[in-house]
Design a protein around this motif. Structure first.
Motif, mmCIF file in Angstrom:
data_model
loop_
_atom_site.group_PDB
_atom_site.id
_atom_site.type_symbol
_atom_site.label_atom_id
_atom_site.label_comp_id
_atom_site.label_asym_id
_atom_site.label_seq_id
_atom_site.Cartn_x
_atom_site.Cartn_y
_atom_site.Cartn_z
ATOM 1 N N GLY A 123 0.825 -1.209 0.000
ATOM 2 C CA GLY A 123 0.000 0.000 0.000
ATOM 3 C C GLY A 123 0.855 1.254 0.000
ATOM 4 N N ASN A 124 1.955 1.227 -0.740
ATOM 5 C CA ASN A 124 2.844 2.375 -0.890
ATOM 6 C C ASN A 124 3.660 2.688 0.360
ATOM 7 O OD1 ASN A 124 3.504 3.560 -3.272
ATOM 8 N ND2 ASN A 124 1.664 4.831 -3.392
ATOM 9 N N ALA A 125 3.563 1.863 1.409
ATOM 10 C CA ALA A 125 4.360 2.086 2.611
ATOM 11 C C ALA A 125 5.424 0.996 2.730
ATOM 12 C CB ALA A 125 3.460 2.059 3.846
ATOM 13 N N GLU A 126 6.636 1.427 3.030
ATOM 14 C CA GLU A 126 7.706 0.448 3.231
ATOM 15 C C GLU A 126 7.507 -0.253 4.562
ATOM 16 O OE1 GLU A 126 11.726 1.931 2.781
ATOM 17 O OE2 GLU A 126 12.478 0.401 4.150
ATOM 18 N N LEU A 127 7.454 -1.582 4.549
ATOM 19 C CA LEU A 127 7.275 -2.337 5.791
ATOM 20 C C LEU A 127 8.614 -2.678 6.423
ATOM 21 C CD1 LEU A 127 4.403 -4.840 4.910
ATOM 22 C CD2 LEU A 127 4.244 -2.543 5.847
ATOM 23 N N GLU A 128 9.529 -3.142 5.598
ATOM 24 C CA GLU A 128 10.821 -3.533 6.143
ATOM 25 C C GLU A 128 11.845 -3.686 5.034
ATOM 26 O OE1 GLU A 128 10.405 -6.260 9.381
ATOM 27 O OE2 GLU A 128 12.443 -6.995 9.111
#
Ligand SMILES: [Zn+2]
Length: 147
Positions: A123-128
């Protein structure tokens, strides 16, 4: 091409034909127009600075990105591990490769300082992210936490 253009160009990982499709169709298991093989399943796809933003915006699956370069030994070693995971986990995550030599803008945009660097985006967010070549077991375990 305009900013509103939502067509994404994807090189077929099987026959290398360039497919141009509506970005929203990324979630409909598209087939290659040339060889009819699944475009996004079973093998990593190479992304560009044009295609990656559209893929990240539209993919309903978590996206794992392998930032690599042709001259990087550990990247070459890790390549088959990434490809095998793309096959095993088809339909669960999208596997993307970014050649930082050919696409330096993407390396900068994602602040990639060393390669290989692996990044999971949803969703366009960096998780890791993790840097360095992982063993197949380590890579699989790392991916499992995002499913
Ligand atoms: Zn094809």
């Amino acid at each position: 091409m305009t900013m509103q253009d939502t067509n994404v160009q994807i090189g077929c990982p099987h026959c290398h034909a360039v497919n141009r499709l509506e970005a929203a169709r990324l979630n409909e298991a598209p087939n290659c127009g040339a060889c009819k093989a699944p475009l996004l399943a079973g093998a990593p796809i190479a992304a560009t600075k044009e295609s990656l933003p559209l893929i990240l915006k539209h993919s309903k699956l978590p996206v794992v990105i392998d930032f690599w370069a042709p001259w990087c030994g550990p990247c070459q070693q890790f390549g088959p591990t990434f490809a095998a995971a793309a096959k095993d986990m088809a339909g669960k995550m999208l596997f993307i490769k970014v050649d930082t030599e050919a696409q330096p803008e993407l390396g900068n945009q994602f602040r990639v300082r060393s390669i290989p660097t692996l990044l999971v985006v949803e969703g366009n967010a960096e998780l890791e992210r993790v840097s360095g070549a992982l063993s197949p077991g380590q890579f699989k375990a790392w991916l499992m936490q995002f499913l």
